[in-house]
Design an enzyme around this catalytic site. Structure first.
Site: not given
Ligand code: 13P
Length: 250
Positions: A9-11, A96, A98, A168, A174, A213, A234-235
């Protein structure tokens, strides 16, 4: 056995050229990373077509990060599932945390999106997970149960075969604070039982990803858990080497 799926997920990250570069780095090593694992990359809407060209002919699948549950109309700023399908999207991340937090999406609204995405022949990656205060209050099972039951209301067993769940825990996203493999697996087991209650045998085949994470150094023990069938990253998905190291950890 559920399929193992690892999705990036590149956000809201990466320019167009950076997205193309990242996708091409993922494609280059995807074959040798782990043969039994399906890989998905989810860039921002405006980069989807360019990334699609890069991954064409490779086993890497294309994902989007959201959609609106109507085919067209006066919904300024939104993108419909049918538009995503038309440009070759396979997966759509929905619900998600967010989006729940910043855009006030409810389980009921996300349920409409899940139906819309399935109706257009794509696979939703439905995200669920508790806030830190909910975990501390001991209400994680109640929160996740409500998310699963309301988010998946009206989904038939046949449709369930195309659903992916991502657990999640919001406090792990994050933050560098990863759930322990046991903490995660416990919630995954709860989700598995709910899916079987909702869809019978089909519920046993649903991929349940962990997200929050996940990194190369903790992926191995998370992915070794009985009910963890992949990851939503994510990251660490923003660097091809890290993303592929997670895939190889399976
Ligand atoms: P991180 O891997 O940056 O914690 O993000 C997870 C995420 O929200 C994937 O959708």
């Amino acid at each position: 056995m559920p399929k193992t799926i690892i999705a990036g997920n590149w956000k809201m990250n990466k320019t167009l050229s950076e997205s193309v570069q990242l996708a091409s780095d993922v494609v280059k090593s995807a074959g040798k990373a782990s043969p039994g694992v399906e890989l998905v990359v989810c860039p921002v809407f405006t980069h989807i077509e360019a990334v699609k060209e890069v991954i064409k002919g490779s086993p890497v699948k294309l994902g989007a990060q959201n959609c609106y549950p109507a085919d067209s109309g006066a919904y300024t700023g939104e993108v419909s599932g049918s538009m995503l399908k038309a440009i070759g999207v396979d997966y759509v991340i929905l619900g998600h945390s967010e989006r729940r937090q910043y855009f006030h999406e409810t389980n009921e609204f996300i349920n409409k999106k899940i139906h819309h995405v399935l109706a257009h022949g794509m696979k939703p990656i439905y995200c669920v997970g508790e806030l830190l205060e909910e975990r501390e209050k001991g209400i994680t099972p109640a929160v996740v149960t409500e998310q699963i039951e309301k988010g998946l209301a009206g989904i038939t067993p046949d449709q369930m075969k195309n659903v992916v769940i991502a657990y999640e825990p919001v406090w792990a996203i994050g933050t560098g604070k990863v759930a322990t493999p046991e903490q995660a697996n416990e919630v995954h087991l709860l989700i598995r039982n709910l899916l079987v209650k909702l869809a019978g045998e089909a519920g046993k085949e649903v991929t349940i990803q962990y997200g929050g994470s996940m990194k190369p150094d903790n992926a191995g023990e998370l992915l070794a858990q009985s009910e963890i069938n992949g990851g939503l990253i994510g990251g660490a998905a923003l660097k091809a080497d890290d993303f592929l190291a997670i895939v190889s950890a399976k």
